[in-house]
Scaffold this motif. Structure first.
Motif, PDB file in Angstrom:
ATOM      1  N   ALA A   1       5.824  16.587 -19.941  1.00 34.04           N
ATOM      2  CA  ALA A   1       5.727  17.160 -18.595  1.00 34.04           C
ATOM      3  C   ALA A   1       7.135  17.585 -18.196  1.00 34.04           C
ATOM      4  CB  ALA A   1       5.166  16.140 -17.612  1.00 34.04           C
ATOM      5  N   ILE A   2       7.278  18.839 -17.777  1.00 36.33           N
ATOM      6  CA  ILE A   2       8.618  19.352 -17.445  1.00 36.33           C
ATOM      7  C   ILE A   2       8.630  19.822 -15.999  1.00 36.33           C
ATOM      8  CG2 ILE A   2      10.354  21.091 -17.977  1.00 36.33           C
ATOM      9  CD1 ILE A   2       9.017  21.172 -20.825  1.00 36.33           C
ATOM     10  N   CYS A   3       9.550  19.254 -15.235  1.00 32.37           N
ATOM     11  CA  CYS A   3       9.744  19.693 -13.874  1.00 32.37           C
ATOM     12  C   CYS A   3      11.007  20.562 -13.896  1.00 32.37           C
ATOM     13  CB  CYS A   3       9.936  18.512 -12.931  1.00 32.37           C
ATOM     14  SG  CYS A   3       8.580  17.328 -13.021  1.00 32.37           S
ATOM     15  N   ALA A   4      10.833  21.848 -14.195  1.00 31.21           N
ATOM     16  CA  ALA A   4      11.988  22.708 -14.430  1.00 31.21           C
ATOM     17  C   ALA A   4      12.910  22.838 -13.211  1.00 31.21           C
ATOM     18  CB  ALA A   4      11.513  24.076 -14.914  1.00 31.21           C
ATOM     19  N   PRO A   5      12.359  23.042 -12.013  1.00 32.88           N
ATOM     20  CA  PRO A   5      13.280  23.241 -10.885  1.00 32.88           C
ATOM     21  C   PRO A   5      14.218  22.052 -10.666  1.00 32.88           C
ATOM     22  CG  PRO A   5      11.035  23.848 -10.280  1.00 32.88           C
ATOM     23  CD  PRO A   5      10.956  23.174 -11.613  1.00 32.88           C
ATOM     24  N   ASN A   6      13.676  20.877 -10.870  1.00 37.47           N
ATOM     25  CA  ASN A   6      14.517  19.686 -10.659  1.00 37.47           C
ATOM     26  C   ASN A   6      15.171  19.206 -11.947  1.00 37.47           C
ATOM     27  OD1 ASN A   6      15.569  17.991  -8.701  1.00 37.47           O
ATOM     28  ND2 ASN A   6      14.072  16.382  -9.116  1.00 37.47           N
ATOM     29  N   GLN A   7      14.972  19.976 -13.029  1.00 39.89           N
ATOM     30  CA  GLN A   7      15.602  19.691 -14.326  1.00 39.89           C
ATOM     31  C   GLN A   7      15.276  18.301 -14.865  1.00 39.89           C
ATOM     32  OE1 GLN A   7      19.790  20.640 -14.162  1.00 39.89           O
ATOM     33  NE2 GLN A   7      19.373  22.645 -13.246  1.00 39.89           N
ATOM     34  N   VAL A   8      14.016  17.893 -14.673  1.00 39.85           N
ATOM     35  CA  VAL A   8      13.580  16.589 -15.176  1.00 39.85           C
ATOM     36  C   VAL A   8      12.455  16.806 -16.183  1.00 39.85           C
ATOM     37  CG1 VAL A   8      12.462  14.402 -14.562  1.00 39.85           C
ATOM     38  CG2 VAL A   8      14.216  15.369 -13.064  1.00 39.85           C
ATOM     39  N   SER A   9      12.511  16.087 -17.283  1.00 43.09           N
ATOM     40  CA  SER A   9      11.402  16.170 -18.232  1.00 43.09           C
ATOM     41  C   SER A   9      10.994  14.781 -18.688  1.00 43.09           C
ATOM     42  CB  SER A   9      11.768  17.042 -19.438  1.00 43.09           C
ATOM     43  OG  SER A   9      12.605  16.323 -20.303  1.00 43.09           O
ATOM     44  N   LEU A  10       9.741  14.727 -19.132  1.00 43.79           N
ATOM     45  CA  LEU A  10       9.128  13.458 -19.504  1.00 43.79           C
ATOM     46  C   LEU A  10       8.448  13.700 -20.840  1.00 43.79           C
ATOM     47  CD1 LEU A  10       8.162  10.699 -18.335  1.00 43.79           C
ATOM     48  CD2 LEU A  10       6.246  11.923 -17.341  1.00 43.79           C
ATOM     49  N   ILE A  11       8.758  12.883 -21.837  1.00 40.09           N
ATOM     50  CA  ILE A  11       8.101  13.059 -23.137  1.00 40.09           C
ATOM     51  C   ILE A  11       7.649  11.707 -23.664  1.00 40.09           C
ATOM     52  CG2 ILE A  11      10.333  13.057 -24.373  1.00 40.09           C
ATOM     53  CD1 ILE A  11       8.954  14.951 -26.416  1.00 40.09           C
ATOM     54  N   LEU A  12       6.430  11.670 -24.204  1.00 37.40           N
ATOM     55  CA  LEU A  12       5.912  10.431 -24.796  1.00 37.40           C
ATOM     56  C   LEU A  12       6.254  10.424 -26.280  1.00 37.40           C
ATOM     57  CD1 LEU A  12       2.399   9.902 -23.210  1.00 37.40           C
ATOM     58  CD2 LEU A  12       4.640   9.303 -22.342  1.00 37.40           C
ATOM     59  N   THR A  13       6.790   9.318 -26.735  1.00 32.93           N
ATOM     60  CA  THR A  13       7.139   9.191 -28.149  1.00 32.93           C
ATOM     61  C   THR A  13       6.086   8.339 -28.834  1.00 32.93           C
ATOM     62  OG1 THR A  13       8.448   7.254 -27.664  1.00 32.93           O
ATOM     63  CG2 THR A  13       9.617   9.352 -27.731  1.00 32.93           C
ATOM     64  N   GLY A  14       6.016   8.448 -30.144  1.00 34.62           N
ATOM     65  CA  GLY A  14       5.073   7.619 -30.874  1.00 34.62           C
ATOM     66  C   GLY A  14       4.864   8.128 -32.268  1.00 34.62           C
ATOM     67  N   ARG A  15       4.294   7.259 -33.078  1.00 32.21           N
ATOM     68  CA  ARG A  15       3.988   7.592 -34.463  1.00 32.21           C
ATOM     69  C   ARG A  15       2.883   8.645 -34.483  1.00 32.21           C
ATOM     70  NH1 ARG A  15       0.346   5.170 -37.922  1.00 32.21           N
ATOM     71  NH2 ARG A  15      -0.396   3.916 -36.187  1.00 32.21           N
ATOM     72  N   GLY A  16       2.992   9.593 -35.377  1.00 31.21           N
ATOM     73  CA  GLY A  16       1.924  10.571 -35.564  1.00 31.21           C
ATOM     74  C   GLY A  16       1.690  11.452 -34.358  1.00 31.21           C
ATOM     75  N   ALA A  17       2.765  11.970 -33.783  1.00 35.37           N
ATOM     76  CA  ALA A  17       2.605  12.865 -32.644  1.00 35.37           C
ATOM     77  C   ALA A  17       1.844  14.117 -33.067  1.00 35.37           C
ATOM     78  CB  ALA A  17       3.973  13.241 -32.093  1.00 35.37           C
ATOM     79  N   ASP A  18       1.022  14.618 -32.160  1.00 32.37           N
ATOM     80  CA  ASP A  18       0.228  15.803 -32.482  1.00 32.37           C
ATOM     81  C   ASP A  18       1.109  17.038 -32.636  1.00 32.37           C
ATOM     82  OD1 ASP A  18      -2.058  14.405 -32.484  1.00 32.37           O
ATOM     83  OD2 ASP A  18      -2.629  14.891 -30.435  1.00 32.37           O
ATOM     84  N   TYR A  19       2.185  17.093 -31.875  1.00 36.74           N
ATOM     85  CA  TYR A  19       3.072  18.247 -31.970  1.00 36.74           C
ATOM     86  C   TYR A  19       4.507  17.787 -31.697  1.00 36.74           C
ATOM     87  CZ  TYR A  19       0.618  17.829 -27.518  1.00 36.74           C
ATOM     88  OH  TYR A  19      -0.023  17.342 -26.430  1.00 36.74           O
ATOM     89  N   ASP A  20       5.470  18.561 -32.191  1.00 35.44           N
ATOM     90  CA  ASP A  20       6.872  18.192 -32.018  1.00 35.44           C
ATOM     91  C   ASP A  20       7.358  18.571 -30.634  1.00 35.44           C
ATOM     92  OD1 ASP A  20       6.958  17.289 -34.589  1.00 35.44           O
ATOM     93  OD2 ASP A  20       7.517  19.241 -35.377  1.00 35.44           O
ATOM     94  N   SER A  21       6.945  19.753 -30.175  1.00 36.23           N
ATOM     95  CA  SER A  21       7.407  20.190 -28.875  1.00 36.23           C
ATOM     96  C   SER A  21       6.410  21.199 -28.324  1.00 36.23           C
ATOM     97  CB  SER A  21       8.791  20.847 -28.985  1.00 36.23           C
ATOM     98  OG  SER A  21       8.682  22.016 -29.755  1.00 36.23           O
ATOM     99  N   LEU A  22       6.525  21.459 -27.059  1.00 39.21           N
ATOM    100  CA  LEU A  22       5.631  22.431 -26.429  1.00 39.21           C
ATOM    101  C   LEU A  22       6.476  23.492 -25.748  1.00 39.21           C
ATOM    102  CD1 LEU A  22       2.923  20.247 -24.687  1.00 39.21           C
ATOM    103  CD2 LEU A  22       2.611  21.777 -26.614  1.00 39.21           C
ATOM    104  N   ASN A  23       6.012  24.738 -25.810  1.00 39.50           N
ATOM    105  CA  ASN A  23       6.691  25.806 -25.086  1.00 39.50           C
ATOM    106  C   ASN A  23       5.750  26.365 -24.033  1.00 39.50           C
ATOM    107  OD1 ASN A  23       9.218  26.072 -26.522  1.00 39.50           O
ATOM    108  ND2 ASN A  23       7.922  26.637 -28.256  1.00 39.50           N
ATOM    109  N   TYR A  24       6.269  26.573 -22.863  1.00 39.21           N
ATOM    110  CA  TYR A  24       5.446  27.195 -21.818  1.00 39.21           C
ATOM    111  C   TYR A  24       6.009  28.570 -21.498  1.00 39.21           C
ATOM    112  CZ  TYR A  24       3.323  22.660 -21.110  1.00 39.21           C
ATOM    113  OH  TYR A  24       2.639  21.502 -21.291  1.00 39.21           O
TER     114      TYR A  24
END
Lengths: 129, 192
Positions: free
Chosen positions: A106-129
């Motif tokens: 989850a990326i809150c671009a205006p406030n420059q904050v991002s949240l990422i869940l880590t874990g084994r076997g992630a479905d994807y490395d990163s997301l682009n919007y």
């Protein structure tokens, strides 16, 4: 336990029971292996591109993250996390709701904050919007 | 009409293979009529015939029966050369290879049920590989592995028990009629 009539049970030889047991073990093992692979185990909160906090997802807690617009509130519960409140104008990261898969972001671009869940076997490395 | 210069004389073995393959094809077609909740999970009733043939007549005949069943069954169901055909072909080949090894397990300990379960796992294994490499090039297919594994155990046991029962009754029948009356033309029986 299913009752098998004796004449059918006689068809099962000792090794057959062993093979059945091995098959069931494989079922359980593959179930654990393939169905829990997407479960997240931690969360990384970034502010202004730098890691602000790292936490595991074992207990509920709230993290207040300062940014240029104000404070973003990150809420963590066992197994999931979300942005509970954000001063951004469009609230995209808040409306994304709870994140519960490894690799979810989850990326809150205006406030420059991002949240990422880590874990084994992630479905994807990163997301682009 | 010119008389054909080629004359094919089916041997006793050929007739036996054809008979068993026909039984397997009937089961394949009958099974296709059973509605199933999930694509890919099938009882594989035709494999009962493969198991019986394997135990009574050996691996070579089991290969013939199994592959004839895959080809003829897919032709009858309109699946020939469709993705489903390649899935059953790969599954059948893998199970036959595993059966070729499993049949050498000590008979005192391992019966048709073991053969059936091992073959079922080989079947789903090969199908998953083909599906992953060719049909669904995404790891998502593996999400269904536990379901397939459970089906392999369940149907493996059921098919194995039915095959074991058939073998038992065939043996009793043979003992009663002296030498196998119904299959009297099959003189060459492999030593067990």
């Amino acid at each position: 336990m299913i009752r098998i009539p004796a004449d059918w049970r006689a068809l099962l030889r000792p090794g057959d029971w062993l093979v059945i047991a091995a098959g069931l073990v494989l079922c359980v093992y593959s179930g654990i292996g393939f169905w829990t692979a997407g479960a997240p185990d931690g969360v990384i909160v970034r502010a202004g591109g730098k890691v602000f906090a790292e936490a595991d997802l074992s207990r509920a807690r709230r993290i207040e993250v300062p940014g240029p617009l104000g404070t973003t509130l990150v809420e963590i519960e066992p197994g999931r996390a979300r942005v509970a409140a954000d001063p951004g104008p469009r609230q995209y990261c808040v409306r994304q709701g709870w994140l519960d898969r490894a690799g979810a972001v989850a990326i809150c671009a205006p406030n420059q904050v991002s949240l990422i869940l880590t874990g084994r076997g992630a479905d994807y490395d990163s997301l682009n919007y | 009409m010119t008389r054909s210069t080629i004359e094919l004389t089916p041997t006793v073995e050929d007739r036996r293979i054809a008979r068993h393959a026909a039984a397997a094809i009937v089961l394949t077609v009958a099974e296709a009529a059973i509605p199933l909740p999930l694509p890919g999970v099938k009882p594989g009733l035709a494999n009962i015939v493969t198991l019986v043939v394997l135990a009574r007549w050996g691996w070579r005949e089991a290969v013939w029966v199994s592959l004839l069943r895959v080809f003829a069954g897919s032709l009858l169901l309109g699946q020939f050369l469709a993705p489903g055909f390649f899935l059953s072909l790969s599954g059948a080949i893998a199970s036959l290879l595993v059966l070729g090894l499993a049949m050498h397990l000590p008979k005192r300990w391992f019966g048709p049920v073991s053969h059936s379960i091992l073959a079922a796992f080989a079947h789903i294994g090969a199908q998953l590989v083909v599906a992953r490499v060719w049909l669904v090039p995404h790891d998502g297919v593996f999400y269904l592995v536990p379901v397939f594994a459970a089906a392999a155990v369940l149907f493996g046991v059921v098919n194995g028990l039915v095959a074991g029962r058939l073998l038992q009754e065939l043996a009793i029948e043979e003992a009663a009629t002296g030498s196998a009356e119904r299959e009297s033309e099959c003189v060459v029986k492999p030593p067990n």
